[in-house]
Design a protein around this motif. Sequence first.
Motif, mmCIF file in Angstrom:
data_model
loop_
_atom_site.group_PDB
_atom_site.id
_atom_site.type_symbol
_atom_site.label_atom_id
_atom_site.label_comp_id
_atom_site.label_asym_id
_atom_site.label_seq_id
_atom_site.Cartn_x
_atom_site.Cartn_y
_atom_site.Cartn_z
ATOM 1 N N UNK A 28 24.346 35.756 2.126
ATOM 2 C CA UNK A 28 22.866 35.338 2.405
ATOM 3 C C UNK A 28 21.909 36.473 2.115
ATOM 4 N N UNK A 29 20.672 35.566 2.627
ATOM 5 C CA UNK A 29 19.198 36.608 1.766
ATOM 6 C C UNK A 29 18.438 36.382 3.293
ATOM 7 N N UNK A 30 18.310 37.947 3.898
ATOM 8 C CA UNK A 30 18.705 37.764 5.487
ATOM 9 C C UNK A 30 16.680 38.116 5.708
ATOM 10 N N UNK A 31 15.848 37.399 6.504
ATOM 11 C CA UNK A 31 14.494 37.903 6.637
ATOM 12 C C UNK A 31 14.425 38.616 8.204
ATOM 13 N N UNK A 32 14.349 40.340 8.383
ATOM 14 C CA UNK A 32 14.399 40.023 9.355
ATOM 15 C C UNK A 32 12.736 40.357 10.421
ATOM 16 N N UNK A 33 12.418 39.872 11.196
ATOM 17 C CA UNK A 33 11.245 40.282 11.819
ATOM 18 C C UNK A 33 11.469 40.220 13.381
ATOM 19 N N UNK A 34 9.798 40.924 13.634
ATOM 20 C CA UNK A 34 9.918 41.243 14.883
ATOM 21 C C UNK A 34 9.598 41.946 14.833
ATOM 22 N N UNK A 212 11.984 34.806 -0.938
ATOM 23 C CA UNK A 212 13.512 35.328 -1.150
ATOM 24 C C UNK A 212 14.313 35.426 -0.393
ATOM 25 N N UNK A 213 13.961 34.627 0.635
ATOM 26 C CA UNK A 213 15.170 34.256 2.535
ATOM 27 C C UNK A 213 15.403 32.952 2.539
ATOM 28 N N UNK A 214 16.694 32.903 2.878
ATOM 29 C CA UNK A 214 16.983 31.636 3.660
ATOM 30 C C UNK A 214 17.678 31.480 5.128
ATOM 31 N N UNK A 215 17.401 33.049 5.489
ATOM 32 C CA UNK A 215 17.930 33.154 7.067
ATOM 33 C C UNK A 215 17.090 34.173 7.867
ATOM 34 N N UNK A 227 17.635 32.175 12.828
ATOM 35 C CA UNK A 227 17.504 30.609 12.647
ATOM 36 C C UNK A 227 17.392 30.592 10.764
ATOM 37 N N UNK A 228 17.951 29.376 10.664
ATOM 38 C CA UNK A 228 18.253 28.730 9.067
ATOM 39 C C UNK A 228 16.835 28.304 8.633
ATOM 40 N N UNK A 229 16.858 29.273 7.083
ATOM 41 C CA UNK A 229 15.764 28.875 6.633
ATOM 42 C C UNK A 229 14.739 30.198 6.656
ATOM 43 N N UNK A 230 13.420 30.314 5.549
ATOM 44 C CA UNK A 230 12.765 30.876 5.511
ATOM 45 C C UNK A 230 11.943 31.444 6.416
ATOM 46 N N UNK A 231 10.709 32.704 6.636
ATOM 47 C CA UNK A 231 10.060 32.101 7.424
ATOM 48 C C UNK A 231 8.624 31.635 7.991
ATOM 49 N N UNK A 232 8.546 30.206 7.318
ATOM 50 C CA UNK A 232 7.665 29.390 7.550
ATOM 51 C C UNK A 232 8.785 28.417 8.575
ATOM 52 N N UNK A 233 9.697 28.451 7.504
ATOM 53 C CA UNK A 233 10.390 27.377 8.790
ATOM 54 C C UNK A 233 11.352 27.953 9.879
ATOM 55 N N UNK A 234 11.188 29.345 9.507
ATOM 56 C CA UNK A 234 11.233 29.919 11.169
ATOM 57 C C UNK A 234 10.310 29.378 12.305
ATOM 58 N N UNK A 235 8.758 29.733 12.138
ATOM 59 C CA UNK A 235 7.758 29.215 12.486
ATOM 60 C C UNK A 235 8.112 27.659 12.730
ATOM 61 N N UNK A 236 8.370 27.062 12.517
ATOM 62 C CA UNK A 236 8.443 25.590 12.814
ATOM 63 C C UNK A 236 9.487 25.599 14.276
#
Length: 654
Positions: A28-34, A212-215, A227-236
């Motif tokens: 998995x390709x994970x974006x860690x945000x906060x 580059x991310x899918x989670x 959340x499943x998806x990249x950053x834009x999907x996470x925002x939605x």
Amino acid sequence: MITLRNLTLRRGARVLLDSASTTINPGERVGLVGRNGAGKSSLFALLAGGLHEDGGEFLLPPHWQLAQVAQEMPETAEGATAFVLGGDARLVQLRQQLEAAQQAGDGMAIAQLHADLADAGAHDATARAQTLILGLGFAPAQLDQPVNSFSGGWRMRLQLARALMAPSDLLLLDEPTNHLDLDALVWLEAWLKRYAGTLIVISHDREFLDAVTDVTLHIENAQLTRYGGNYSRFEELRAQQLVLQQAAYERQQERIAHLQSFIDRFKAKATKARQAQSRVKQIERMERIAPVLASADFTFSFREPANLPNPMLAITDASFGYVGEDGTQTTILRGVNRSVLAGQRIGILGANGQGKSTLVKTIAREMPPLGGQVTEGKGLTIGYFAQQELDVLRPAEDPLEHMVRLARDSGVQGEAAREQELRNFLGSFNFSGDMVRQPVGSMSGGEKARLVLAMIVWQRPNLLLLDEPTNHLDLATREALAMALQDFDGTVMLVSHDRALLRSVCEDFWLVGRGAVVPFDGDLDDYQRYLLDEARRLREAVRRSDAPGAGEAERRAPAASGREQRKASAAARQQLAEKTRPLRRELAQVDAGLARLGAERAGLLERLATALPPAEIAECGRRLKACDEEIERLEERWLELGAQIEALEATASA
């Protein structure tokens, strides 16, 4: 699989994670945000073994190899290629063992080690290392230069290349784009898309995360939410979740108020005491839903300029460069003829070292032109954001001292220059209380960037020169900057690797390279394709130079002219654009359909959260089901179209 189960993580007395749980699957390709300070880097330290959990369970497969970018600045006279090759620890070890076996004359060991080296990819290791170095923006002539001959930013690029060189099952990247320009960033995205292991990345670059991310793993209130998806999907998804959470909270509050009203009315009556007590227990047993607390995101705006000269400035037959300590002149850009008009938004593109910052510094009056003329419009006021904030900040001074000095140097008198007015102004940039007296040298990069922005806004410029303003800004502050620039009445000249900012702000582009400044006829997608073509050409040149006899063959072969190469690249891009145009057109229609259905679905969910007649509930339910089915169909088509476009692009680049 990486597992965090009821995990508690502290830094000092502060709890960063409290009974948090999540899983990350292999590949998995994970974006860690906060938000800044939420604990992203501390979680990285836990994954890398630098921290231990304070409670709960943390499981990482013991056989996994981990790679991450070393944060210390490398100080070594080792060549760039050799330094990056050192990132493959097994390869280095095997080569050392082979050298020892050869000195000992151990034939069996030598044979085995040659086989082991072949398995470790020794045959093309140098080519792979040099591909990484060139992809990150270095010139072929720099491949064997000593590491300590490069500036700090370029050495950190070598650290990144060294981490990418290491074979790994888990790759941790903490703000990998900070020291990259746009061409290196585009190359890194393409490399990470081919990475076969598990990737976890911290970044404040929206388009980079989307690519580059899918989670997405979100840290908030000491909890981890996946959340499943990249950053834009996470925002939605997060926006939908907040709507539902707020509606559920309001319904629960209404229920509690109703029960409490009954308790208050009848708790003193003997005939109703049992029922009142029953309702008290109902309230106690409820699992309380937290209200949605609106985040106080940072926002600001540029003040209206006092005047707008047109043109802002005119550059005529100018030469830009710098003067060395011995007085010798080094010219980087020649024959520059450009004009800057009022209200224009110009994005300045080009690789590092080609002269972007030199151009901006000369316009900002930080450096004199070496020849020609730079004619300024009457009343021109420049607001300059330097790539290195300390170019304009004094580490020993605090924000208030910076503002007082700025007011004094500007000749501002009266109310606008009073200390309390300056404190109030700094407060609008989140410098409140004791922060106005904190030395700038002890501040974070993001805080320094906000102070520079505050100083620029206070001066009411009509021309903004921004050289990589987003390097230390988080996503919320980047979005605030983009919104402020969109509403700015003056002229903007922007150097940035943040494509979301460039797309939202800039209407014209200049390309700085090969000693010239020319208009770039195209958009950022065209520029990215151009950069990938250039990177591919450099990689092929390195491979040819490494091949046996390649040097002699290249000396005999006539060199293709740059014009012919550009024509061929342009023709290939045009052919690819024609093939993909109908697919991209349909993809845009699918995106629009998904956006429309997403908005309709959110509206239906909001209606269902209110008290409705049974007939309307049934109708909303039917329409919600139809929306979900249509969204599923469009998402499948979106994936199909994306795969077709990627296949065409891969065929064109082969």
